[in-house]
Design a protein around this motif. Sequence first.
Motif, PDB file in Angstrom:
ATOM      1  N   UNK A  42      -1.746 -22.461 -24.977  1.00  0.00           N
ATOM      2  CA  UNK A  42      -1.697 -21.345 -25.608  1.00  0.00           C
ATOM      3  C   UNK A  42      -0.190 -20.906 -25.975  1.00  0.00           C
ATOM      4  N   UNK A  43       0.013 -20.922 -27.266  1.00  0.00           N
ATOM      5  CA  UNK A  43       1.106 -20.728 -27.570  1.00  0.00           C
ATOM      6  C   UNK A  43       1.278 -19.297 -28.572  1.00  0.00           C
ATOM      7  N   UNK A  44       2.093 -18.289 -28.025  1.00  0.00           N
ATOM      8  CA  UNK A  44       2.048 -16.908 -28.808  1.00  0.00           C
ATOM      9  C   UNK A  44       3.119 -16.802 -29.573  1.00  0.00           C
ATOM     10  N   UNK A  45       3.156 -16.663 -31.022  1.00  0.00           N
ATOM     11  CA  UNK A  45       4.424 -16.239 -31.672  1.00  0.00           C
ATOM     12  C   UNK A  45       4.321 -14.804 -31.948  1.00  0.00           C
ATOM     13  N   UNK A  71      -2.920 -30.776 -34.012  1.00  0.00           N
ATOM     14  CA  UNK A  71      -3.413 -29.647 -34.371  1.00  0.00           C
ATOM     15  C   UNK A  71      -3.643 -28.364 -33.648  1.00  0.00           C
ATOM     16  N   UNK A  72      -3.741 -27.268 -34.056  1.00  0.00           N
ATOM     17  CA  UNK A  72      -4.048 -26.117 -33.239  1.00  0.00           C
ATOM     18  C   UNK A  72      -4.897 -25.089 -33.776  1.00  0.00           C
ATOM     19  N   UNK A  73      -5.678 -24.171 -33.041  1.00  0.00           N
ATOM     20  CA  UNK A  73      -6.662 -23.140 -33.716  1.00  0.00           C
ATOM     21  C   UNK A  73      -5.766 -21.933 -33.895  1.00  0.00           C
ATOM     22  N   UNK A  74      -5.496 -21.474 -34.797  1.00  0.00           N
ATOM     23  CA  UNK A  74      -4.633 -20.360 -35.018  1.00  0.00           C
ATOM     24  C   UNK A  74      -5.305 -18.766 -35.392  1.00  0.00           C
ATOM     25  N   UNK A 124       2.341  -4.400 -24.366  1.00  0.00           N
ATOM     26  CA  UNK A 124       2.907  -5.545 -24.085  1.00  0.00           C
ATOM     27  C   UNK A 124       1.773  -6.707 -23.886  1.00  0.00           C
ATOM     28  N   UNK A 125       0.470  -6.633 -23.963  1.00  0.00           N
ATOM     29  CA  UNK A 125      -0.527  -7.362 -23.939  1.00  0.00           C
ATOM     30  C   UNK A 125      -0.769  -7.886 -25.425  1.00  0.00           C
ATOM     31  N   UNK A 126      -1.501  -8.901 -25.406  1.00  0.00           N
ATOM     32  CA  UNK A 126      -1.845  -9.604 -26.845  1.00  0.00           C
ATOM     33  C   UNK A 126      -3.163  -9.384 -27.169  1.00  0.00           C
ATOM     34  N   UNK A 127      -3.207  -8.717 -28.212  1.00  0.00           N
ATOM     35  CA  UNK A 127      -4.629  -8.180 -28.599  1.00  0.00           C
ATOM     36  C   UNK A 127      -5.178  -9.337 -29.861  1.00  0.00           C
ATOM     37  N   UNK A 128      -6.503  -9.359 -29.473  1.00  0.00           N
ATOM     38  CA  UNK A 128      -7.298 -10.297 -30.752  1.00  0.00           C
ATOM     39  C   UNK A 128      -8.360  -9.658 -31.193  1.00  0.00           C
ATOM     40  N   UNK A 129      -8.843  -9.735 -32.465  1.00  0.00           N
ATOM     41  CA  UNK A 129     -10.112  -9.379 -32.634  1.00  0.00           C
ATOM     42  C   UNK A 129     -11.396  -9.735 -31.659  1.00  0.00           C
ATOM     43  N   UNK A 130     -12.305  -9.007 -31.348  1.00  0.00           N
ATOM     44  CA  UNK A 130     -13.170  -9.484 -30.443  1.00  0.00           C
ATOM     45  C   UNK A 130     -13.877 -10.902 -30.808  1.00  0.00           C
ATOM     46  N   UNK A 131     -14.073 -10.971 -31.947  1.00  0.00           N
ATOM     47  CA  UNK A 131     -14.893 -12.426 -32.154  1.00  0.00           C
ATOM     48  C   UNK A 131     -13.865 -13.702 -31.917  1.00  0.00           C
ATOM     49  N   UNK A 132     -12.599 -13.493 -32.309  1.00  0.00           N
ATOM     50  CA  UNK A 132     -11.657 -14.261 -31.909  1.00  0.00           C
ATOM     51  C   UNK A 132     -11.349 -14.351 -30.337  1.00  0.00           C
ATOM     52  N   UNK A 133     -11.462 -13.139 -29.677  1.00  0.00           N
ATOM     53  CA  UNK A 133     -11.331 -13.430 -28.093  1.00  0.00           C
ATOM     54  C   UNK A 133     -12.539 -14.120 -27.608  1.00  0.00           C
ATOM     55  N   UNK A 134     -13.737 -14.050 -28.141  1.00  0.00           N
ATOM     56  CA  UNK A 134     -14.815 -14.733 -27.601  1.00  0.00           C
ATOM     57  C   UNK A 134     -14.712 -16.227 -27.941  1.00  0.00           C
ATOM     58  N   UNK A 135     -14.116 -16.378 -29.309  1.00  0.00           N
ATOM     59  CA  UNK A 135     -14.051 -17.757 -29.566  1.00  0.00           C
ATOM     60  C   UNK A 135     -13.095 -18.801 -28.539  1.00  0.00           C
ATOM     61  N   UNK A 136     -11.634 -18.029 -28.565  1.00  0.00           N
ATOM     62  CA  UNK A 136     -10.664 -18.342 -27.607  1.00  0.00           C
ATOM     63  C   UNK A 136     -11.242 -18.589 -25.972  1.00  0.00           C
ATOM     64  N   UNK A 137     -12.118 -17.784 -25.718  1.00  0.00           N
ATOM     65  CA  UNK A 137     -12.523 -17.557 -24.144  1.00  0.00           C
ATOM     66  C   UNK A 137     -13.334 -18.857 -24.177  1.00  0.00           C
TER      67      UNK A 137
END
Length: 204
Positions: A68-71, A85-88, A179-192
Amino acid sequence: MDSRHGFVAVGLALALAGCNAVGAPRLPDPQLSGRDAQFMALVPTADVGAAYERYLVDFKTSEPPGSIVVDTKNKFLYLVEPNGKAVRYGVATGQEAYGWTGRAVVGGMQEWPRWIPPKDMLERWPHLQPTADAGGLPGGPDNPLGARALYLFENGKDTLYRIHGTNEPEKIGQSVSSGCIRMRDIDAIDLYGRVKIGANVVVI
C-alpha cells in the motif's frame, strides 16, 4: 522508515500516477451480504467526485505487489498490483499538525471495529471521555472507524495509526483526520478484501 532516496522514488511514481485515471477503468463495488449489507444501507453517502472513485491505474514502483502506498498530498491510496498496475482509492488524510509519514506493515485487520478514543484525542476533546470509559463505541454505521480498519505496525509495535472507513465520506480528498487514513466505507471493504497481514505500507 525508508531512506530519503526511497521516498523520492515513490514520490516520482506518484507524480506520474496522479493524473492517469483519465480513461482508466473504474472498478465495481464489492458484493455485500450479511452485516455488511445491513450496516451499509445505513451509512452516510456523499458524492466524492470522479477523481476519488476507485480505478485500476498504471503505477510504476519498486514496492512489491500487495503493498500500500499513500500519497498524502494528493489524497490517494494505491494498492500495488502486478504488471505495473495499482488500484487507486480516494482518501482523507491527517491535518498538518497530526500527519504521519513513514513505513509500516499491516499488523492487524478488523471488520466493523470498535472505536476507543486514543489518549491524545481525549486530551483535545475531553467530551469523548465517557466513550472511552464505556470501553469504546461498538462497530456500526455511526462508528468513526467505519466498515474496516487496517492497523499499522512499525518494528513490531502498534503505531496507533490506521487505514479505516469513515462515517464522514464528504471529507474524502481533504486533510481532516488526526493522522489516520480515511476511506469511503465501500472502498475500505474493497481494500480489506485484497490486503493481507504483513503487507508493506508506505505513507509519503
